[in-house]
Structures are given as structure tokens and as C-alpha cells.
Design a protein around this motif. Structure first.
Motif, mmCIF file in Angstrom:
data_model
loop_
_atom_site.group_PDB
_atom_site.id
_atom_site.type_symbol
_atom_site.label_atom_id
_atom_site.label_comp_id
_atom_site.label_asym_id
_atom_site.label_seq_id
_atom_site.Cartn_x
_atom_site.Cartn_y
_atom_site.Cartn_z
ATOM 1 N N CYS A 42 1.009 -0.745 -0.006
ATOM 2 C CA CYS A 42 -0.095 0.079 0.158
ATOM 3 C C CYS A 42 0.960 1.039 -0.258
ATOM 4 O O CYS A 42 2.067 1.532 0.508
ATOM 5 N N LEU A 43 0.321 2.170 -1.320
ATOM 6 C CA LEU A 43 1.058 3.753 -0.540
ATOM 7 C C LEU A 43 0.916 4.759 -0.302
ATOM 8 O O LEU A 43 -0.800 4.531 -1.010
ATOM 9 N N TRP A 44 0.480 5.488 0.919
ATOM 10 C CA TRP A 44 -0.237 6.320 0.717
ATOM 11 C C TRP A 44 0.216 7.960 0.171
ATOM 12 O O TRP A 44 1.893 8.174 0.892
ATOM 13 N N VAL A 45 -0.583 8.797 -0.363
ATOM 14 C CA VAL A 45 0.458 9.637 -0.347
ATOM 15 C C VAL A 45 -0.626 11.429 -0.235
ATOM 16 O O VAL A 45 -1.721 11.130 -0.205
ATOM 17 N N GLU A 46 0.368 12.395 0.385
ATOM 18 C CA GLU A 46 -0.767 13.550 0.498
ATOM 19 C C GLU A 46 0.031 14.370 -0.018
ATOM 20 O O GLU A 46 1.061 14.577 -0.164
ATOM 21 N N VAL A 47 -0.608 15.431 -0.468
ATOM 22 C CA VAL A 47 -0.320 16.504 -1.140
ATOM 23 C C VAL A 47 -1.106 17.897 -1.008
ATOM 24 O O VAL A 47 -2.169 17.767 -1.066
ATOM 25 N N ILE A 59 -2.247 9.308 -13.693
ATOM 26 C CA ILE A 59 -0.957 9.051 -13.389
ATOM 27 C C ILE A 59 -0.430 7.810 -12.982
ATOM 28 O O ILE A 59 -0.521 6.908 -13.598
ATOM 29 N N ALA A 60 -0.636 8.020 -11.789
ATOM 30 C CA ALA A 60 -0.283 6.081 -11.372
ATOM 31 C C ALA A 60 -1.325 4.990 -11.678
ATOM 32 O O ALA A 60 -0.575 4.251 -11.979
ATOM 33 N N LEU A 61 -2.240 5.096 -11.914
ATOM 34 C CA LEU A 61 -3.357 4.386 -12.482
ATOM 35 C C LEU A 61 -3.287 4.528 -13.604
ATOM 36 O O LEU A 61 -3.428 2.987 -14.410
ATOM 37 N N LYS A 62 -2.907 4.972 -14.531
ATOM 38 C CA LYS A 62 -2.502 4.493 -15.933
ATOM 39 C C LYS A 62 -1.220 4.193 -15.952
ATOM 40 O O LYS A 62 -0.992 3.471 -17.367
ATOM 41 N N GLY A 63 -0.204 4.206 -15.006
ATOM 42 C CA GLY A 63 0.915 3.720 -15.683
ATOM 43 C C GLY A 63 1.844 2.285 -14.703
ATOM 44 O O GLY A 63 2.666 1.933 -14.744
ATOM 45 N N SER A 64 0.849 1.853 -14.166
ATOM 46 C CA SER A 64 0.828 1.051 -13.357
ATOM 47 C C SER A 64 -0.311 0.040 -13.299
ATOM 48 O O SER A 64 -1.815 0.594 -13.606
ATOM 49 N N ASN A 65 -0.079 -1.435 -12.411
ATOM 50 C CA ASN A 65 -1.751 -1.625 -12.197
ATOM 51 C C ASN A 65 -2.232 -2.142 -11.345
ATOM 52 O O ASN A 65 -2.897 -2.572 -10.488
ATOM 53 N N VAL A 66 -1.776 -1.065 -10.600
ATOM 54 C CA VAL A 66 -2.802 -0.599 -9.145
ATOM 55 C C VAL A 66 -4.495 -0.011 -8.848
ATOM 56 O O VAL A 66 -4.129 0.496 -10.019
ATOM 57 N N GLU A 81 -4.758 6.325 -1.712
ATOM 58 C CA GLU A 81 -4.533 4.734 -0.842
ATOM 59 C C GLU A 81 -4.308 4.384 -1.927
ATOM 60 O O GLU A 81 -5.647 4.394 -2.993
ATOM 61 N N ILE A 82 -3.359 3.696 -2.579
ATOM 62 C CA ILE A 82 -3.418 2.623 -3.859
ATOM 63 C C ILE A 82 -2.818 1.249 -3.411
ATOM 64 O O ILE A 82 -1.918 1.617 -2.587
ATOM 65 N N HIS A 83 -3.400 0.431 -4.207
ATOM 66 C CA HIS A 83 -2.600 -1.251 -3.303
ATOM 67 C C HIS A 83 -2.774 -1.825 -4.373
ATOM 68 O O HIS A 83 -3.363 -1.951 -5.580
ATOM 69 N N TYR A 84 -2.190 -2.586 -4.301
ATOM 70 C CA TYR A 84 -1.842 -4.202 -5.132
ATOM 71 C C TYR A 84 -0.835 -5.665 -4.725
ATOM 72 O O TYR A 84 -0.058 -5.196 -3.787
ATOM 73 N N ARG A 85 -0.874 -6.259 -5.263
ATOM 74 C CA ARG A 85 -0.784 -7.701 -3.829
ATOM 75 C C ARG A 85 1.431 -7.178 -4.651
ATOM 76 O O ARG A 85 2.114 -8.244 -3.469
ATOM 77 N N ASN A 86 1.489 -7.070 -5.387
ATOM 78 C CA ASN A 86 2.814 -7.047 -5.859
ATOM 79 C C ASN A 86 3.256 -6.168 -5.429
ATOM 80 O O ASN A 86 2.739 -4.273 -5.988
ATOM 81 N N GLN A 87 4.102 -5.585 -5.144
ATOM 82 C CA GLN A 87 4.936 -4.252 -4.138
ATOM 83 C C GLN A 87 5.768 -4.182 -5.622
ATOM 84 O O GLN A 87 5.003 -2.418 -5.452
ATOM 85 N N SER A 88 5.829 -4.327 -5.962
ATOM 86 C CA SER A 88 6.483 -4.134 -7.148
ATOM 87 C C SER A 88 5.661 -2.533 -8.052
ATOM 88 O O SER A 88 6.489 -1.577 -8.485
ATOM 89 N N GLU A 89 4.399 -3.161 -8.376
ATOM 90 C CA GLU A 89 4.297 -2.345 -8.755
ATOM 91 C C GLU A 89 3.255 -1.171 -7.923
ATOM 92 O O GLU A 89 3.231 -0.284 -9.273
#
Length: 217
Positions: A42-47, A59-66, A81-89
Motif C-alpha cells: 500500500c502507498l499513502w500519498v498526501e499533497v 498518472i499512477a493508475l495509467k502507468g501501473s496495475n495498482v 491510497e493505492i494498493h496491489y499484491r505485488n510490491q513492485s507495482e
């Protein structure tokens, strides 16, 4: 004449390698998008300002499978908040966000603990009042000890909650990672609540040390 885009500052940027069961379930109760499950990265970003989070999400959704579980857009701050089973994604999506901002993970704001305390042997009245508030986790039981934690910026409280759940046999009551301050409430025996407090404080210290080390590299 087009107006120049306002500068965007990175307030919170924190990667969680594996969501713990209670935290994953809690996030799923409020998720407006795809539900996270235990074990997801999981990645949490606040701007700031808040509206900037829309472009970063795109950008995050178009450039990866998260998958996106949460997006909250306030005037001052925007969180995702974005998440995926694979950490590399998840890491790839995060790097795309950093590239867009023209910044580094080390440039995120440090985390400040605004409050950290264990309330021992909570009274029935106190427990009932908390349970009747807007709460999506477990109920607070009278006689148990309550660990309360507040940080700034708000998003870091998710990482603190995950680390506390890893380290202690603790029950998650509430997590609020939005707004100016993030707040966490957990319940257990006196020893368990103290253990969770120490784990949350270590989590914040680790995050700040990582930023300092990366910034000096």
C-alpha cells in the motif's frame, strides 16, 4: 493567457509492505474504490493543494496495475491510497508520482507526533461515548486500556497503525488519516496498549530517519 499551475508540495509519502488484517479491513470499510485485503502492499500519498491529487491519481493508475482504494480532496490537502499484491507495482506507481512532482521521497515532510498516550482502565461512560462516535473499527470495551496517537501530517498515522498491529496483540478502534492531523485509537490490556504505543513511536522515528538518510545521500 493561461495561468501557471500552482506549486505542489509533498506532505506524506509512505509505503506499507504488507497491510495487516485489522488495518486492511478498516480501510475497506471506508474505501470508495477497490477494497484492499490483508497482505497487499500500500502507498499513502498526501499533497497540497488538495486538487493536485487528481492528476497524481491519473498518472499512477495509467502507468501501473495498482488499484485505488481511497481519494479525499480537501481545499488544503489531497490524499490518495493505492494498493496491489505485488510490491513492485506499488513502488512503480509511487515513482511515477514523484517524477510528476519533480521531487524525491526524502523531500516529504517529516512526521511530528502531536500526542501519544495510554488511558488505563477506561470507564463505561467513556467507552460508550467513543463507541457512539463515527467509528468503523472494533468497539472499545470498558476496563481495557486505550492507546491514542496523533501525528502531523495526517497520512503517516496509517503506517503507525500498521506497525503497531504488527508488534502488539492490539485491537484497532479507529484510524483517521485525513485533515491537518491523523489520529489513531487502539485497545488492549495495559501492557498491549503500551507495546502498541512504543511500536507507533518507533515507526515515526524510522520514517524520519529514512528521510534524513536519503536526503544526505
Amino acid at each position: 493567457m493561461s495561468r501557471a499551475a500552482p506549486a505542489v508540495s509533498l506532505r506524506t509519502y509512505v509505503m506499507i509492505d504488507s497491510l495487516q488484517p485489522q488495518l486492511a479491513s478498516y480501510l475497506a470499510t471506508s474505501s470508495q474504490g477497490f477494497l484492499p485485503v490483508p497482505g497487499d502492499a500500500c502507498l499513502w500519498v498526501e499533497v497540497a493543494p488538495g486538487m493536485a491529487v487528481h492528476r497524481l491519481s491519473d498518472i499512477a493508475l495509467k502507468g501501473s496495475n495498482v488499484h485505488m482504494g481511497e481519494q479525499v480532496v480537501e481545499r488544503a490537502f489531497g490524499s490518495m491510497e493505492i494498493h496491489y499484491r505485488n510490491q513492485s507495482e506499488v513502488a512503480q506507481a509511487g515513482q511515477l508520482i514523484l517524477n510528476r512532482l519533480g521531487t524525491r521521497e526524502a523531500d516529504r515532510l517529516p512526521c511530528r507526533i502531536a500526542w501519544s498516550e495510554v488511558i488505563r482502565a477506561v470507564t463505561p461512560d467513556h467507552a460508550t461515548l467513543i463507541n457512539r462516535q463515527f467509528r468503523k473499527g472494533s468497539m472499545l470495551l470498558p476496563g481495557k486500556s486505550m492507546f491514542i496517537f496523533e501525528v502531523e501530517p495526517a497520512g503517516y498515522v496509517v503506517y503507525a497503525a500498521n506497525q503497531a498491529e504488527k508488534a502488539a496483540n492490539i485491537t484497532l478502534i479507529d484510524v483517521r488519516p485525513f485533515g491537518s492531523f491523523g489520529r489513531l485509537t487502539m485497545m488492549g490490556s495495559e501492557a498491549e496498549a503500551q507495546q502498541a504505543l512504543e511500536a507507533a513511536e518507533r515507526a515515526v522515528e524510522t520514517l524520519n530517519q529514512q528521510c534524513a538518510a536519503t536526503g544526505e545521500a
